[in-house]
Write a protein that holds these residues in place. Sequence first.
Motif, PDB file in Angstrom:
ATOM      1  N   LEU A 228       0.828  -1.200   0.000  1.00 53.09           N
ATOM      2  CA  LEU A 228       0.000   0.000   0.000  1.00 53.09           C
ATOM      3  C   LEU A 228       0.866   1.256   0.000  1.00 53.09           C
ATOM      4  CD1 LEU A 228      -2.783   1.301   0.105  1.00 53.09           C
ATOM      5  CD2 LEU A 228      -2.683   1.115   2.597  1.00 53.09           C
ATOM      6  N   ARG A 229       1.961   1.229   0.764  1.00 57.80           N
ATOM      7  CA  ARG A 229       2.876   2.371   0.788  1.00 57.80           C
ATOM      8  C   ARG A 229       3.454   2.618  -0.606  1.00 57.80           C
ATOM      9  NH1 ARG A 229       6.926   1.568   5.029  1.00 57.80           N
ATOM     10  NH2 ARG A 229       5.492   2.647   6.400  1.00 57.80           N
ATOM     11  N   GLN A 230       3.778   1.548  -1.312  1.00 58.88           N
ATOM     12  CA  GLN A 230       4.322   1.679  -2.668  1.00 58.88           C
ATOM     13  C   GLN A 230       3.315   2.375  -3.579  1.00 58.88           C
ATOM     14  OE1 GLN A 230       7.399   0.592  -3.195  1.00 58.88           O
ATOM     15  NE2 GLN A 230       7.612   0.574  -5.400  1.00 58.88           N
ATOM     16  N   LYS A 231       2.043   1.991  -3.475  1.00 55.65           N
ATOM     17  CA  LYS A 231       0.999   2.611  -4.292  1.00 55.65           C
ATOM     18  C   LYS A 231       0.821   4.089  -3.933  1.00 55.65           C
ATOM     19  CE  LYS A 231      -1.686  -1.565  -5.066  1.00 55.65           C
ATOM     20  NZ  LYS A 231      -2.956  -2.257  -4.807  1.00 55.65           N
ATOM     21  N   VAL A 232       0.864   4.406  -2.643  1.00 55.83           N
ATOM     22  CA  VAL A 232       0.694   5.793  -2.202  1.00 55.83           C
ATOM     23  C   VAL A 232       1.858   6.656  -2.679  1.00 55.83           C
ATOM     24  CG1 VAL A 232       0.656   7.277  -0.150  1.00 55.83           C
ATOM     25  CG2 VAL A 232      -0.813   5.271  -0.263  1.00 55.83           C
ATOM     26  N   ILE A 233       3.079   6.134  -2.583  1.00 61.40           N
ATOM     27  CA  ILE A 233       4.246   6.884  -3.052  1.00 61.40           C
ATOM     28  C   ILE A 233       4.152   7.107  -4.562  1.00 61.40           C
ATOM     29  CG2 ILE A 233       6.753   6.799  -3.370  1.00 61.40           C
ATOM     30  CD1 ILE A 233       6.880   5.317  -0.640  1.00 61.40           C
ATOM     31  N   ALA A 234       3.750   6.077  -5.299  1.00 64.35           N
ATOM     32  CA  ALA A 234       3.585   6.222  -6.748  1.00 64.35           C
ATOM     33  C   ALA A 234       2.524   7.272  -7.067  1.00 64.35           C
ATOM     34  CB  ALA A 234       3.210   4.884  -7.373  1.00 64.35           C
TER      35      ALA A 234
ATOM     36  N   TYR B  14      -2.547  19.435  -4.443  1.00 65.98           N
ATOM     37  CA  TYR B  14      -2.462  18.047  -4.006  1.00 65.98           C
ATOM     38  C   TYR B  14      -1.675  17.958  -2.700  1.00 65.98           C
ATOM     39  CZ  TYR B  14      -1.454  13.077  -3.869  1.00 65.98           C
ATOM     40  OH  TYR B  14      -1.337  11.768  -3.464  1.00 65.98           O
ATOM     41  N   LYS B  15      -2.189  17.212  -1.743  1.00 62.26           N
ATOM     42  CA  LYS B  15      -1.523  16.984  -0.456  1.00 62.26           C
ATOM     43  C   LYS B  15      -0.893  15.598  -0.471  1.00 62.26           C
ATOM     44  CE  LYS B  15      -3.408  20.793   1.024  1.00 62.26           C
ATOM     45  NZ  LYS B  15      -3.395  21.653  -0.135  1.00 62.26           N
ATOM     46  N   ALA B  16       0.388  15.533  -0.168  1.00 63.91           N
ATOM     47  CA  ALA B  16       1.102  14.256  -0.142  1.00 63.91           C
ATOM     48  C   ALA B  16       0.493  13.336   0.904  1.00 63.91           C
ATOM     49  CB  ALA B  16       2.580  14.486   0.145  1.00 63.91           C
ATOM     50  N   MET B  17       0.385  12.063   0.569  1.00 64.81           N
ATOM     51  CA  MET B  17      -0.152  11.046   1.471  1.00 64.81           C
ATOM     52  C   MET B  17       0.988  10.145   1.940  1.00 64.81           C
ATOM     53  SD  MET B  17      -3.277  11.974   1.255  1.00 64.81           S
ATOM     54  CE  MET B  17      -4.377  10.725   1.816  1.00 64.81           C
ATOM     55  N   GLU B  18       0.764   9.465   3.058  1.00 58.74           N
ATOM     56  CA  GLU B  18       1.769   8.525   3.559  1.00 58.74           C
ATOM     57  C   GLU B  18       1.082   7.374   4.269  1.00 58.74           C
ATOM     58  OE1 GLU B  18       4.380  10.513   6.257  1.00 58.74           O
ATOM     59  OE2 GLU B  18       2.799  10.989   7.668  1.00 58.74           O
ATOM     60  N   VAL B  19       1.787   6.266   4.350  1.00 56.65           N
ATOM     61  CA  VAL B  19       1.315   5.074   5.050  1.00 56.65           C
ATOM     62  C   VAL B  19       2.305   4.800   6.166  1.00 56.65           C
ATOM     63  CG1 VAL B  19       0.842   2.607   4.842  1.00 56.65           C
ATOM     64  CG2 VAL B  19       0.277   4.134   2.963  1.00 56.65           C
TER      65      VAL B  19
ATOM     66  N   ASP C 177      12.224  14.594  -3.977  1.00 56.47           N
ATOM     67  CA  ASP C 177      13.401  13.982  -3.347  1.00 56.47           C
ATOM     68  C   ASP C 177      12.991  13.129  -2.150  1.00 56.47           C
ATOM     69  OD1 ASP C 177      15.163  15.139  -5.163  1.00 56.47           O
ATOM     70  OD2 ASP C 177      15.376  16.957  -3.947  1.00 56.47           O
ATOM     71  N   ARG C 178      12.089  13.648  -1.322  1.00 58.55           N
ATOM     72  CA  ARG C 178      11.600  12.897  -0.160  1.00 58.55           C
ATOM     73  C   ARG C 178      10.872  11.630  -0.608  1.00 58.55           C
ATOM     74  NH1 ARG C 178       7.691  16.200   2.122  1.00 58.55           N
ATOM     75  NH2 ARG C 178       6.081  14.931   1.188  1.00 58.55           N
ATOM     76  N   GLU C 179      10.050  11.758  -1.644  1.00 54.32           N
ATOM     77  CA  GLU C 179       9.291  10.601  -2.138  1.00 54.32           C
ATOM     78  C   GLU C 179      10.217   9.534  -2.716  1.00 54.32           C
ATOM     79  OE1 GLU C 179       6.073  10.086  -1.577  1.00 54.32           O
ATOM     80  OE2 GLU C 179       6.020  12.029  -0.583  1.00 54.32           O
ATOM     81  N   MET C 180      11.250   9.931  -3.426  1.00 55.23           N
ATOM     82  CA  MET C 180      12.192   8.956  -3.985  1.00 55.23           C
ATOM     83  C   MET C 180      12.961   8.241  -2.877  1.00 55.23           C
ATOM     84  SD  MET C 180      11.525   8.869  -7.130  1.00 55.23           S
ATOM     85  CE  MET C 180      12.835   7.830  -7.722  1.00 55.23           C
ATOM     86  N   ALA C 181      13.310   8.971  -1.820  1.00 55.37           N
ATOM     87  CA  ALA C 181      13.980   8.344  -0.682  1.00 55.37           C
ATOM     88  C   ALA C 181      13.040   7.359   0.016  1.00 55.37           C
ATOM     89  CB  ALA C 181      14.460   9.410   0.303  1.00 55.37           C
ATOM     90  N   ARG C 182      11.774   7.751   0.186  1.00 57.03           N
ATOM     91  CA  ARG C 182      10.793   6.860   0.807  1.00 57.03           C
ATOM     92  C   ARG C 182      10.562   5.627  -0.059  1.00 57.03           C
ATOM     93  NH1 ARG C 182       5.728  10.181   1.560  1.00 57.03           N
ATOM     94  NH2 ARG C 182       4.918   8.270   2.467  1.00 57.03           N
TER      95      ARG C 182
ATOM     96  N   SER D  13      12.775   4.197  -2.116  1.00 54.91           N
ATOM     97  CA  SER D  13      13.942   3.319  -1.960  1.00 54.91           C
ATOM     98  C   SER D  13      13.896   2.568  -0.641  1.00 54.91           C
ATOM     99  CB  SER D  13      15.232   4.132  -2.041  1.00 54.91           C
ATOM    100  OG  SER D  13      15.353   4.728  -3.294  1.00 54.91           O
ATOM    101  N   LYS D  14      13.566   3.268   0.433  1.00 52.16           N
ATOM    102  CA  LYS D  14      13.468   2.644   1.752  1.00 52.16           C
ATOM    103  C   LYS D  14      12.387   1.566   1.759  1.00 52.16           C
ATOM    104  CE  LYS D  14      12.571   3.769   6.578  1.00 52.16           C
ATOM    105  NZ  LYS D  14      12.230   4.841   7.528  1.00 52.16           N
ATOM    106  N   ASN D  15      11.267   1.835   1.107  1.00 55.70           N
ATOM    107  CA  ASN D  15      10.171   0.869   1.076  1.00 55.70           C
ATOM    108  C   ASN D  15      10.541  -0.376   0.279  1.00 55.70           C
ATOM    109  OD1 ASN D  15       7.372   0.335   1.898  1.00 55.70           O
ATOM    110  ND2 ASN D  15       6.991   0.313  -0.310  1.00 55.70           N
ATOM    111  N   VAL D  16      11.298  -0.206  -0.796  1.00 55.25           N
ATOM    112  CA  VAL D  16      11.737  -1.356  -1.594  1.00 55.25           C
ATOM    113  C   VAL D  16      12.632  -2.274  -0.754  1.00 55.25           C
ATOM    114  CG1 VAL D  16      13.187  -2.047  -3.554  1.00 55.25           C
ATOM    115  CG2 VAL D  16      11.470  -0.257  -3.831  1.00 55.25           C
ATOM    116  N   VAL D  17      13.542  -1.685  -0.007  1.00 50.70           N
ATOM    117  CA  VAL D  17      14.423  -2.481   0.860  1.00 50.70           C
ATOM    118  C   VAL D  17      13.591  -3.206   1.925  1.00 50.70           C
ATOM    119  CG1 VAL D  17      16.271  -2.337   2.577  1.00 50.70           C
ATOM    120  CG2 VAL D  17      16.458  -1.059   0.439  1.00 50.70           C
TER     121      VAL D  17
END
Length: 138
Positions: free
Chosen positions: A23-29, A40-45, A102-107, A109-113
């Motif tokens: 779900l986090r991956q979908k939200v980041i995408a 648009y307001k950024a969402m997070e899980v 930049d924050r989203e790309m870092a999140r 990468s962290k989520n993939v790991v």
Amino acid sequence: MLDKDIGNQRINVLEKALDGAMLRQKVIANNLANVDTPGYKAMEVTFEEQLKNSMKEAGSEYNLKTTHPRHLQIPNISSFQVGINVAEGYTFRNDGNSVDIDREMARLSKNVVYYNAVSTSMSEEFKLLRMAITEGRG
């Protein structure tokens, strides 16, 4: 999954963690797709702390008899749900958008790991189950 089987509780916890990471991956995408959408307001899980807390709560309800101090209490977390929240505390651009690429790309990468680590753990659990079923004959 068989929720009542003690051996499957670890798999249930890993399954919930994979669901949260997916779900986090979908939200980041979705955040990345809306990087240029005005207002648009950024969402997070955020689910790891919730998962930990639900495991603690469930563990107190289902205390198993242990005969050794190293025995583990395995909680029932079948009611745990992952949710989506608006990301708080981030600055908005002039157009009202709060997505920072930049924050989203870092999140991301962290989520993939995280997802890879949990899926590896899930795979190991299945290997252990397969070994138990085949009595170690591979």
